[in-house]
Design a protein around this motif. Structure first.
Motif, PDB file in Angstrom:
ATOM      1  N   ALA A 133      16.633  27.871   1.582  1.00 58.52           N
ATOM      2  CA  ALA A 133      15.260  27.592   1.151  1.00 58.52           C
ATOM      3  C   ALA A 133      14.380  28.819   1.324  1.00 58.52           C
ATOM      4  CB  ALA A 133      14.699  26.413   1.933  1.00 58.52           C
ATOM      5  N   GLN A 134      14.549  29.537   2.436  1.00 61.25           N
ATOM      6  CA  GLN A 134      13.755  30.749   2.664  1.00 61.25           C
ATOM      7  C   GLN A 134      14.133  31.849   1.670  1.00 61.25           C
ATOM      8  OE1 GLN A 134      13.733  32.026   6.734  1.00 61.25           O
ATOM      9  NE2 GLN A 134      13.314  29.981   7.531  1.00 61.25           N
ATOM     10  N   LEU A 135      15.413  31.887   1.283  1.00 60.24           N
ATOM     11  CA  LEU A 135      15.837  32.859   0.274  1.00 60.24           C
ATOM     12  C   LEU A 135      15.160  32.584  -1.073  1.00 60.24           C
ATOM     13  CD1 LEU A 135      17.647  35.135  -0.765  1.00 60.24           C
ATOM     14  CD2 LEU A 135      19.445  33.419  -1.137  1.00 60.24           C
ATOM     15  N   GLN A 136      15.044  31.296  -1.463  1.00 56.01           N
ATOM     16  CA  GLN A 136      14.377  30.949  -2.718  1.00 56.01           C
ATOM     17  C   GLN A 136      12.890  31.303  -2.673  1.00 56.01           C
ATOM     18  OE1 GLN A 136      16.068  29.959  -5.443  1.00 56.01           O
ATOM     19  NE2 GLN A 136      17.850  30.279  -4.124  1.00 56.01           N
ATOM     20  N   VAL A 163      40.883  20.328  11.226  1.00 58.72           N
ATOM     21  CA  VAL A 163      41.840  20.018  12.302  1.00 58.72           C
ATOM     22  C   VAL A 163      41.110  19.166  13.323  1.00 58.72           C
ATOM     23  CG1 VAL A 163      43.353  20.954  14.084  1.00 58.72           C
ATOM     24  CG2 VAL A 163      43.034  22.192  11.915  1.00 58.72           C
ATOM     25  N   GLU A 164      41.564  17.968  13.511  1.00 62.31           N
ATOM     26  CA  GLU A 164      40.853  16.999  14.349  1.00 62.31           C
ATOM     27  C   GLU A 164      40.743  17.473  15.784  1.00 62.31           C
ATOM     28  OE1 GLU A 164      41.023  12.240  15.411  1.00 62.31           O
ATOM     29  OE2 GLU A 164      42.481  13.119  14.051  1.00 62.31           O
ATOM     30  N   GLY A 165      39.483  17.388  16.312  1.00 64.69           N
ATOM     31  CA  GLY A 165      39.223  17.716  17.704  1.00 64.69           C
ATOM     32  C   GLY A 165      38.848  19.144  17.945  1.00 64.69           C
ATOM     33  N   THR A 166      38.849  20.004  16.923  1.00 66.85           N
ATOM     34  CA  THR A 166      38.524  21.417  17.159  1.00 66.85           C
ATOM     35  C   THR A 166      37.018  21.674  17.147  1.00 66.85           C
ATOM     36  OG1 THR A 166      38.786  21.804  14.788  1.00 66.85           O
ATOM     37  CG2 THR A 166      40.711  22.241  16.200  1.00 66.85           C
ATOM     38  N   ILE A 167      36.255  21.095  16.206  1.00 63.75           N
ATOM     39  CA  ILE A 167      34.801  21.301  16.076  1.00 63.75           C
ATOM     40  C   ILE A 167      34.115  19.945  16.132  1.00 63.75           C
ATOM     41  CG2 ILE A 167      32.919  22.149  14.598  1.00 63.75           C
ATOM     42  CD1 ILE A 167      34.663  24.350  15.681  1.00 63.75           C
ATOM     43  N   SER A 168      33.072  19.880  16.975  1.00 59.90           N
ATOM     44  CA  SER A 168      32.348  18.614  17.061  1.00 59.90           C
ATOM     45  C   SER A 168      31.501  18.401  15.794  1.00 59.90           C
ATOM     46  CB  SER A 168      31.442  18.591  18.298  1.00 59.90           C
ATOM     47  OG  SER A 168      30.404  19.541  18.160  1.00 59.90           O
ATOM     48  N   ARG A 169      31.288  17.160  15.513  1.00 57.68           N
ATOM     49  CA  ARG A 169      30.504  16.824  14.321  1.00 57.68           C
ATOM     50  C   ARG A 169      29.064  17.345  14.435  1.00 57.68           C
ATOM     51  NH1 ARG A 169      31.315  13.491  10.155  1.00 57.68           N
ATOM     52  NH2 ARG A 169      29.469  12.654   9.061  1.00 57.68           N
ATOM     53  N   ASN A 170      28.509  17.364  15.628  1.00 55.40           N
ATOM     54  CA  ASN A 170      27.138  17.840  15.849  1.00 55.40           C
ATOM     55  C   ASN A 170      27.011  19.326  15.522  1.00 55.40           C
ATOM     56  OD1 ASN A 170      24.369  17.530  16.915  1.00 55.40           O
ATOM     57  ND2 ASN A 170      25.119  18.930  18.516  1.00 55.40           N
ATOM     58  N   ASP A 171      28.025  20.133  15.970  1.00 51.71           N
ATOM     59  CA  ASP A 171      27.971  21.568  15.686  1.00 51.71           C
ATOM     60  C   ASP A 171      28.053  21.835  14.184  1.00 51.71           C
ATOM     61  OD1 ASP A 171      27.776  22.057  18.352  1.00 51.71           O
ATOM     62  OD2 ASP A 171      29.913  22.499  18.644  1.00 51.71           O
ATOM     63  N   LEU A 172      28.859  21.039  13.493  1.00 53.90           N
ATOM     64  CA  LEU A 172      28.982  21.226  12.052  1.00 53.90           C
ATOM     65  C   LEU A 172      27.673  20.905  11.333  1.00 53.90           C
ATOM     66  CD1 LEU A 172      30.931  21.911   9.738  1.00 53.90           C
ATOM     67  CD2 LEU A 172      31.496  19.474   9.602  1.00 53.90           C
ATOM     68  N   GLU A 173      26.992  19.827  11.776  1.00 54.22           N
ATOM     69  CA  GLU A 173      25.722  19.457  11.167  1.00 54.22           C
ATOM     70  C   GLU A 173      24.642  20.502  11.439  1.00 54.22           C
ATOM     71  OE1 GLU A 173      24.849  15.601  12.613  1.00 54.22           O
ATOM     72  OE2 GLU A 173      26.215  14.573  11.212  1.00 54.22           O
ATOM     73  N   LEU A 174      24.630  21.088  12.634  1.00 53.69           N
ATOM     74  CA  LEU A 174      23.668  22.147  12.948  1.00 53.69           C
ATOM     75  C   LEU A 174      23.894  23.369  12.077  1.00 53.69           C
ATOM     76  CD1 LEU A 174      23.559  21.967  16.867  1.00 53.69           C
ATOM     77  CD2 LEU A 174      21.747  21.310  15.263  1.00 53.69           C
ATOM     78  N   ALA A 175      25.138  23.741  11.851  1.00 57.70           N
ATOM     79  CA  ALA A 175      25.454  24.898  11.004  1.00 57.70           C
ATOM     80  C   ALA A 175      25.033  24.638   9.547  1.00 57.70           C
ATOM     81  CB  ALA A 175      26.945  25.198  11.074  1.00 57.70           C
ATOM     82  N   GLN A 176      25.238  23.413   9.092  1.00 53.78           N
ATOM     83  CA  GLN A 176      24.830  23.088   7.714  1.00 53.78           C
ATOM     84  C   GLN A 176      23.307  23.130   7.580  1.00 53.78           C
ATOM     85  OE1 GLN A 176      26.171  19.268   6.362  1.00 53.78           O
ATOM     86  NE2 GLN A 176      25.526  19.641   4.226  1.00 53.78           N
ATOM     87  N   GLY A 177      22.601  22.619   8.588  1.00 51.74           N
ATOM     88  CA  GLY A 177      21.140  22.646   8.551  1.00 51.74           C
ATOM     89  C   GLY A 177      20.606  24.066   8.539  1.00 51.74           C
ATOM     90  N   ARG A 178      21.247  24.944   9.338  1.00 55.19           N
ATOM     91  CA  ARG A 178      20.801  26.342   9.353  1.00 55.19           C
ATOM     92  C   ARG A 178      21.037  26.992   7.995  1.00 55.19           C
ATOM     93  NH1 ARG A 178      23.751  27.714  13.186  1.00 55.19           N
ATOM     94  NH2 ARG A 178      22.316  27.068  14.832  1.00 55.19           N
ATOM     95  N   LYS A 179      22.189  26.695   7.388  1.00 53.50           N
ATOM     96  CA  LYS A 179      22.487  27.254   6.066  1.00 53.50           C
ATOM     97  C   LYS A 179      21.461  26.789   5.027  1.00 53.50           C
ATOM     98  CE  LYS A 179      25.586  25.310   3.488  1.00 53.50           C
ATOM     99  NZ  LYS A 179      24.981  25.050   2.174  1.00 53.50           N
ATOM    100  N   ASP A 180      21.142  25.494   5.032  1.00 49.21           N
ATOM    101  CA  ASP A 180      20.176  24.970   4.051  1.00 49.21           C
ATOM    102  C   ASP A 180      18.790  25.567   4.263  1.00 49.21           C
ATOM    103  OD1 ASP A 180      22.207  23.435   3.043  1.00 49.21           O
ATOM    104  OD2 ASP A 180      21.616  21.594   4.083  1.00 49.21           O
ATOM    105  N   SER A 181      18.425  25.751   5.540  1.00 50.85           N
ATOM    106  CA  SER A 181      17.114  26.351   5.834  1.00 50.85           C
ATOM    107  C   SER A 181      17.050  27.796   5.349  1.00 50.85           C
ATOM    108  CB  SER A 181      16.851  26.292   7.339  1.00 50.85           C
ATOM    109  OG  SER A 181      15.647  26.961   7.661  1.00 50.85           O
ATOM    110  N   ASP A 182      18.117  28.558   5.584  1.00 53.14           N
ATOM    111  CA  ASP A 182      18.145  29.954   5.129  1.00 53.14           C
ATOM    112  C   ASP A 182      18.131  30.029   3.598  1.00 53.14           C
ATOM    113  OD1 ASP A 182      18.183  30.758   7.733  1.00 53.14           O
ATOM    114  OD2 ASP A 182      20.349  31.056   7.821  1.00 53.14           O
TER     115      ASP A 182
END
Length: 360
Positions: A152-155, A131-150
């Motif tokens: 890698a630590q799980l592996q 939905v346009e305007g609800t979540i900023s692109r920066n917040d989405l990228e930060l959440a994706q980076g945290r997921k990828d980091s977690d």
């Protein structure tokens, strides 16, 4: 008259002595050429046998050591035990490793929970961002980076857990192949490990004895007479009157730098278990020529500081001809050199016979 008689006696004595000296000079022997025995050289195939010491060893042999620092908890076999591949031989105990496994499992579960949380957060933000305007692109990228980091630590946590789990597997010692336990160097409660006092001796030594290797070092001069598949006969001192057969299975293809010999191995089937690894055997090597060679009596070859030679007879005179020695058998020997068939050689040669000596 008296003086005339004396003169006549002196003349007669002189004539008598002169006649004796002439007779002595007449019977003086005449020098002749020495009689030297010769023979005609011919080519033939020389078949000889060579007896060489050899050693019987297990077809497979392994010394088993402990991979981790631990204590002996259970012994399942002893010296002389017949074992099968994969059979359990010993159980070790390592409390520290068990603790490490529990800690690794705990870290793995913790990291799984962290990754599931960050993954769920990213999925919710991603759905909301549609939905346009609800979540900023920066917040989405930060959440994706945290997921990828977690992730890698799980592996990494999974790899750490598997590593400790593998170390726990080393606490069970199993047989790598079918064989016999020929040595046991530990008792219950003994400390063992990859280093230090516990690693001085192997836990077990296992040998495969239903099939043995017969190893013999063949001198350089005879390596060309043996081929893979040749059947040889050998004996052992502990079984007098019995002979065994084996075929050449492997040749090293190179000479040992110290012995100047080639290692030749034969496979020996030992289903009756009469032969034991470590026995010293005597192998009979048949050295059969592929081609005909010149074979002469040993007395015809001279070895001196000037080299190795024979005395060839040409126009009733001797001529030294250099040769190389081959195999020896009893009183005969192979020679190689500038020799032609039907050439005449001196049978009993020596350094005293010079070139040009006339042969009667």
């Amino acid at each position: 008259m008296k003086n005339n008689s004396i003169k006549i006696a002196i003349l007669i004595a002189g004539w008598f002595l002169a006649g004796c000296s002439e007779k002595k000079e007449a019977v003086k022997p005449v020098e002749e050429a020495p009689v030297i025995e010769t023979f005609t050289v011919k080519k033939e195939k020389l078949s000889t046998e060579l007896r060489m010491p050899a050693e019987l060893i297990g077809f497979q042999q392994v010394d088993i050591y402990a991979k981790v620092s631990s204590y002996v908890k259970e012994l399942k076999v002893d010296i002389g035990s017949q074992v099968k591949k994969g059979q359990l031989l010993m159980i070790l105990e390592a409390p520290e490793t068990s603790s490490q496994l529990a800690a690794a499992a705990s870290r793995l579960h913790s990291q799984e929970a962290v990754y599931m949380s960050s993954s769920s957060t990213y999925k919710r933000l991603f759905e909301t961002s549609k939905v346009e305007g609800t979540i900023s692109r920066n917040d989405l990228e930060l959440a994706q980076g945290r997921k990828d980091s977690d992730y890698a630590q799980l592996q990494a946590a999974k790899a750490s857990y598997k590593e400790v789990q593998s170390m726990m597997g080393y606490l069970q010692i199993r047989a790598p192949f079918d064989g016999i336990v020929t040595a046991r160097n530990v008792n219950l409660g003994a400390y063992v490990g990859p280093a230090g006092k516990g690693s001085d001796l192997p836990l077990f030594t296992i040998q495969q004895q239903d099939k043995l290797r017969l190893s013999v070092y063949v001198p350089e001069l005879y390596t060309g007479y043996l081929n893979n598949g040749d059947e040889l006969v050998f004996t052992v001192k502990s079984l007098l009157g019995q002979t065994f057969k084996a075929k050449i299975a492997r040749k090293s293809g190179a000479l040992d730098a110290k012995l100047r010999s080639e290692r030749v191995e034969m496979d020996v089937l030992n289903t009756t278990k009469k032969l034991l690894p470590g026995m010293v055997a005597e192998v009979l090597l048949p050295l059969n020529s592929k081609d005909s060679t010149f074979v002469v009596p040993k007395s015809a070859v001279v070895s001196s500081s000037e080299g190795i030679y024979v005395l060839k007879v040409d126009n009733h005179k001797t001529l030294r001809t250099k040769v190389q020695k081959g195999r020896e058998f009893e009183e005969r020997i192979e020679i190689f050199g500038d020799i032609v068939p039907n050439a005449k050689l001196v049978k009993t040669a020596s350094e005293e016979i010079k070139d040009g000596t006339e042969v009667k």
